[in-house]
Design a protein around this motif. Structure first.
Motif, PDB file in Angstrom:
ATOM      1  N   TYR A   8     -20.142   2.068 -32.341  1.00 38.25           N
ATOM      2  CA  TYR A   8     -21.762   2.446 -32.464  1.00 38.25           C
ATOM      3  C   TYR A   8     -21.676   3.762 -31.881  1.00 38.25           C
ATOM      4  N   CYS A   9     -22.413   4.743 -32.427  1.00 39.21           N
ATOM      5  CA  CYS A   9     -22.904   5.882 -31.898  1.00 39.21           C
ATOM      6  C   CYS A   9     -24.264   5.577 -31.330  1.00 39.21           C
ATOM      7  N   ALA A  10     -24.818   6.434 -30.351  1.00 37.72           N
ATOM      8  CA  ALA A  10     -25.929   6.387 -29.743  1.00 37.72           C
ATOM      9  C   ALA A  10     -26.594   7.695 -29.121  1.00 37.72           C
ATOM     10  N   ALA A  11     -27.934   7.837 -29.176  1.00 37.19           N
ATOM     11  CA  ALA A  11     -28.557   9.054 -28.743  1.00 37.19           C
ATOM     12  C   ALA A  11     -29.134   9.041 -27.338  1.00 37.19           C
ATOM     13  N   ASP A  12     -28.756   9.937 -26.495  1.00 38.75           N
ATOM     14  CA  ASP A  12     -29.433  10.075 -25.260  1.00 38.75           C
ATOM     15  C   ASP A  12     -30.536  11.408 -25.262  1.00 38.75           C
ATOM     16  N   PHE A  13     -31.741  11.049 -25.191  1.00 37.98           N
ATOM     17  CA  PHE A  13     -32.677  12.120 -25.117  1.00 37.98           C
ATOM     18  C   PHE A  13     -32.717  13.023 -23.766  1.00 37.98           C
ATOM     19  N   ASN A  14     -32.063  12.327 -22.706  1.00 41.77           N
ATOM     20  CA  ASN A  14     -32.267  13.068 -21.611  1.00 41.77           C
ATOM     21  C   ASN A  14     -31.369  14.231 -21.372  1.00 41.77           C
ATOM     22  N   ILE A  15     -31.530  15.251 -22.151  1.00 42.26           N
ATOM     23  CA  ILE A  15     -30.699  16.344 -22.193  1.00 42.26           C
ATOM     24  C   ILE A  15     -30.632  17.272 -20.793  1.00 42.26           C
TER      25      ILE A  15
ATOM     26  N   ILE B 223     -30.180  15.879 -28.443  1.00 38.19           N
ATOM     27  CA  ILE B 223     -29.465  14.693 -27.697  1.00 38.19           C
ATOM     28  C   ILE B 223     -28.230  14.846 -27.554  1.00 38.19           C
ATOM     29  N   HIS B 224     -27.731  14.100 -26.206  1.00 40.19           N
ATOM     30  CA  HIS B 224     -26.476  13.823 -26.008  1.00 40.19           C
ATOM     31  C   HIS B 224     -26.041  12.849 -26.828  1.00 40.19           C
ATOM     32  N   LEU B 225     -24.589  12.615 -27.236  1.00 43.55           N
ATOM     33  CA  LEU B 225     -24.289  11.628 -28.042  1.00 43.55           C
ATOM     34  C   LEU B 225     -23.143  10.584 -27.358  1.00 43.55           C
TER      35      LEU B 225
END
Length: 126
Positions: A95-102, A32-34
């Motif tokens: 907030y931290c958040a996850a982006d699966f579009n790596i 993930i990108h963060l």
């Protein structure tokens, strides 16, 4: 379901520093990108910083550039937001958040982040 957990918030005075942490399960963290976002009372959630899965790319909001540093340690499944020279206007829930579009680059758009932590409160007094 991806569980992100933030920690490290607190009450500090203007000019002080804080370091926020964000952890995620290992099998997730490495794909993930963060991003870090914040929301002040009565305001919209706003982008703070983002870092790519490989750590090669990072991006910052203009309001925090030069004061905040985002990093991650993929061996510890943890991302960090080092916040220096804090100002009262930095107050909010972070907030931290996850982006699966790596396959895509990091983004400031909250729409790309599919999973969010519960948030940690940062309060900066003047």
């Amino acid at each position: 379901q991806v569980q992100l957990v933030e920690s490290g918030g607190g009450l500090v005075q203007a000019g002080d520093s804080l370091r926020l942490s964000c952890t995620a399960p290992g099998r997730t963290f490495n794909i993930i990108h963060l991003g870090w976002f914040r929301q002040a009372p009565g305001k919209e959630r706003e982008f703070v910083a983002a870092i790519s899965r490989s750590t090669i790319s990072a991006d910052y909001a203009e309001s925090v550039k030069g004061r905040f540093t985002i990093s991650r340690d993929n061996t510890k499944n943890t991302a960090y937001l080092q916040m220096d020279s804090l100002r009262p206007e930095d107050t909010g829930v972070y907030y931290c958040a996850a982006d699966f579009n790596i396959k895509m680059g990091i983004t400031r758009s909250s729409n790309r982040y599919g999973y969010w932590g519960q948030g940690t409160q940062v309060t900066v007094s003047s």
